[in-house]
Design a protein around this motif. Structure first.
Motif, PDB file in Angstrom:
ATOM      1  N   SER A  24      43.404  35.824  45.374  1.00 45.11           N
ATOM      2  CA  SER A  24      42.307  35.505  46.306  1.00 45.11           C
ATOM      3  C   SER A  24      41.184  34.779  45.581  1.00 45.11           C
ATOM      4  O   SER A  24      40.637  33.782  46.084  1.00 45.11           O
ATOM      5  N   ALA A  25      40.829  35.256  44.390  1.00 41.69           N
ATOM      6  CA  ALA A  25      39.772  34.606  43.622  1.00 41.69           C
ATOM      7  C   ALA A  25      40.189  33.190  43.217  1.00 41.69           C
ATOM      8  O   ALA A  25      39.383  32.255  43.262  1.00 41.69           O
ATOM      9  N   ALA A  26      41.451  33.036  42.825  1.00 46.30           N
ATOM     10  CA  ALA A  26      41.947  31.710  42.440  1.00 46.30           C
ATOM     11  C   ALA A  26      41.889  30.749  43.617  1.00 46.30           C
ATOM     12  O   ALA A  26      41.569  29.561  43.450  1.00 46.30           O
ATOM     13  N   ALA A  27      42.189  31.236  44.830  1.00 46.60           N
ATOM     14  CA  ALA A  27      42.128  30.382  46.020  1.00 46.60           C
ATOM     15  C   ALA A  27      40.698  29.925  46.287  1.00 46.60           C
ATOM     16  O   ALA A  27      40.460  28.759  46.636  1.00 46.60           O
ATOM     17  N   VAL A  28      39.732  30.827  46.104  1.00 42.61           N
ATOM     18  CA  VAL A  28      38.327  30.458  46.310  1.00 42.61           C
ATOM     19  C   VAL A  28      37.888  29.423  45.281  1.00 42.61           C
ATOM     20  O   VAL A  28      37.236  28.419  45.618  1.00 42.61           O
ATOM     21  N   VAL A  29      38.248  29.649  44.021  1.00 40.79           N
ATOM     22  CA  VAL A  29      37.892  28.692  42.966  1.00 40.79           C
ATOM     23  C   VAL A  29      38.544  27.344  43.233  1.00 40.79           C
ATOM     24  O   VAL A  29      37.917  26.288  43.058  1.00 40.79           O
ATOM     25  N   TRP A  30      39.822  27.372  43.662  1.00 41.83           N
ATOM     26  CA  TRP A  30      40.543  26.131  43.975  1.00 41.83           C
ATOM     27  C   TRP A  30      39.760  25.332  45.020  1.00 41.83           C
ATOM     28  O   TRP A  30      39.561  24.127  44.869  1.00 41.83           O
ATOM     29  N   TRP A  31      39.331  25.980  46.079  1.00 43.31           N
ATOM     30  CA  TRP A  31      38.625  25.286  47.155  1.00 43.31           C
ATOM     31  C   TRP A  31      37.268  24.760  46.694  1.00 43.31           C
ATOM     32  O   TRP A  31      36.879  23.635  47.028  1.00 43.31           O
ATOM     33  N   VAL A  70      45.084  15.440  42.520  1.00 41.38           N
ATOM     34  CA  VAL A  70      46.534  15.557  42.638  1.00 41.38           C
ATOM     35  C   VAL A  70      47.028  16.831  41.966  1.00 41.38           C
ATOM     36  O   VAL A  70      47.912  17.528  42.487  1.00 41.38           O
ATOM     37  N   LEU A  71      46.478  17.174  40.813  1.00 39.77           N
ATOM     38  CA  LEU A  71      46.913  18.387  40.126  1.00 39.77           C
ATOM     39  C   LEU A  71      46.563  19.636  40.929  1.00 39.77           C
ATOM     40  O   LEU A  71      47.344  20.600  40.969  1.00 39.77           O
ATOM     41  N   LEU A  72      45.400  19.632  41.580  1.00 43.34           N
ATOM     42  CA  LEU A  72      45.039  20.770  42.426  1.00 43.34           C
ATOM     43  C   LEU A  72      45.974  20.872  43.631  1.00 43.34           C
ATOM     44  O   LEU A  72      46.452  21.965  43.971  1.00 43.34           O
ATOM     45  N   GLY A  76      48.598  24.002  44.325  1.00 42.72           N
ATOM     46  CA  GLY A  76      48.587  24.800  45.551  1.00 42.72           C
ATOM     47  C   GLY A  76      49.878  24.708  46.327  1.00 42.72           C
ATOM     48  O   GLY A  76      50.417  25.727  46.799  1.00 42.72           O
ATOM     49  N   ILE A  77      50.416  23.493  46.445  1.00 41.99           N
ATOM     50  CA  ILE A  77      51.649  23.312  47.220  1.00 41.99           C
ATOM     51  C   ILE A  77      52.827  23.969  46.530  1.00 41.99           C
ATOM     52  O   ILE A  77      53.660  24.629  47.169  1.00 41.99           O
TER      53      ILE A  77
END
Length: 352
Positions: A24-31, A70-72, A76-77
């Motif tokens: 969950s934290a990684a998803a927030v940082v990603w965004w 692109v790396l992000l 994620g994908i």
């Protein structure tokens, strides 16, 4: 609650909650990182001793923006498709295709290729598994074409970089090419052109393998492992592709790009296919080039033909497939798929 019921209830390891919190934290940082890419690229470019509106400034800004973008997207994908893959294994794919009516097998195989995260590096073992399971050769080709060309990673990147309209067009035509090419190849009776050892392979029963029961955390771990494996292998090609795209974006004049890949020249589509086949890259590497080509005014049909040829007919994939296909069958495969790609390019250039 009885003792038996307590024993049957699922028990959560305390470390499971660390995984949930970490993802969950990684998803927030990603965004948060993704949302700040434009100001980041502009800030980095402004620190360099180049004018922002110069050719070099345009190229640097494009490169600094697209590399993390692109790396992000790729991370994620790949994570999501890796989690999905834990439910949708190659063995399950074989079980779904085996025993289906042949006429239904082509679109079903192409659809499975679109939905499953199998790249060209998985072509050989999947091809052997499909043939050994008694799946018709043409149906197998539909899957092999759709897998790398219209897989979820490529579609996700295309959607993120050039928009849903072009991504949807690419999906429809990629699916159509995969289905029709498989149908044509299946009607040609090409089984005799398989390598001898593949034709003599003794198939085992399909669909009898016990399904592994994984917890949600186990599936999340598979997603993380897929990111390590796939992104670790392709990141260099992402840099190469974005570098080429940055050079096109910054230095190639629009008039030159329109002359080479514009819709007016009849030879632009076959030239794009010829240029694309020997390139050693994948969806992650070629889509930034596609983004730059479209930004320079290249014709959509020509650009899509270039992208399809790079992904579906790459020279490295043909070298891998040589282990199971004879040269004659590879040549027929390339000819049929090329015709579909050329038709797509010419059609879009004529309509748009």
């Amino acid at each position: 609650m009885t003792i038996e019921a307590q024993d049957a209830a699922p028990r959560h390891n305390p470390s499971d909650w660390l995984w949930y919190a970490g993802i969950s934290a990684a998803a927030v940082v990603w965004w948060l990182v993704y949302s700040q890419l434009i100001p980041f690229s502009e800030s980095v470019t402004s620190l360099l001793p180049v004018a922002r509106d110069s050719h070099t400034g345009e190229a640097i800004a494009f490169f600094v923006y697209d590399v993390p973008k692109v790396l992000l997207l790729l991370t994620g994908i790949v994570f999501v498709t890796g989690v999905l893959r834990s439910w949708f294994s190659p063995e399950k794919t074989r079980a779904i295709l085996a025993g289906k009516r042949e006429i239904l097998g082509y679109p079903l195989a192409a659809a499975l290729g679109v939905l499953t995260p199998f790249c060209s590096c998985s072509s050989v073992p999947l091809f052997i598994g499909f043939v050994s399971a008694g799946i018709p050769l043409g149906v197998t080709f539909s899957f092999l074409i759709a897998g790398p060309m219209v897989g979820p990673v490529g579609l996700g990147l295309l959607y993120g970089l050039v928009g849903w309209q072009i991504a949807t067009i690419y999906l429809v035509f990629g699916f159509t090419i995969s289905t029709v090419a498989g149908l044509v190849l299946g009607r040609l009776g090409l089984e005799r052109y398989l390598q001898d050892w593949v034709r003599e392979l003794n198939a085992g029963p399909v669909g009898d393998m016990p399904e592994e029961r994984l917890t949600l955390v186990g599936r999340l771990k598979i997603g993380v492992e897929q990111v390590r494996e796939i992104v670790g292998k392709v990141w260099i090609w992402v840099l190469v592709g974005i570098g080429i795209g940055a050079a096109i974006h910054g230095y190639v004049p629009e008039t030159v790009m329109l002359r080479i890949m514009g819709g007016e020249a009849w030879w632009s589509v076959p030239a794009a296919v010829v240029v694309g086949v020997p390139m050693y890259t994948n969806a992650a590497g070629v889509i930034p080039i596609v983004e730059a080509l479209l930004g320079k005014g290249a014709a959509l049909g020509t650009t899509l033909a270039f992208m399809m040829s790079v992904i579906a007919l790459s020279l490295p994939e043909m070298i891998i497939l040589k282990q199971v296909l004879t040269l004659r069958l590879i040549a027929i495969f390339i000819a049929v798929v090329s015709l579909g790609i050329l038709a797509t390019g010419f059609l879009f250039n004529a309509l748009l």
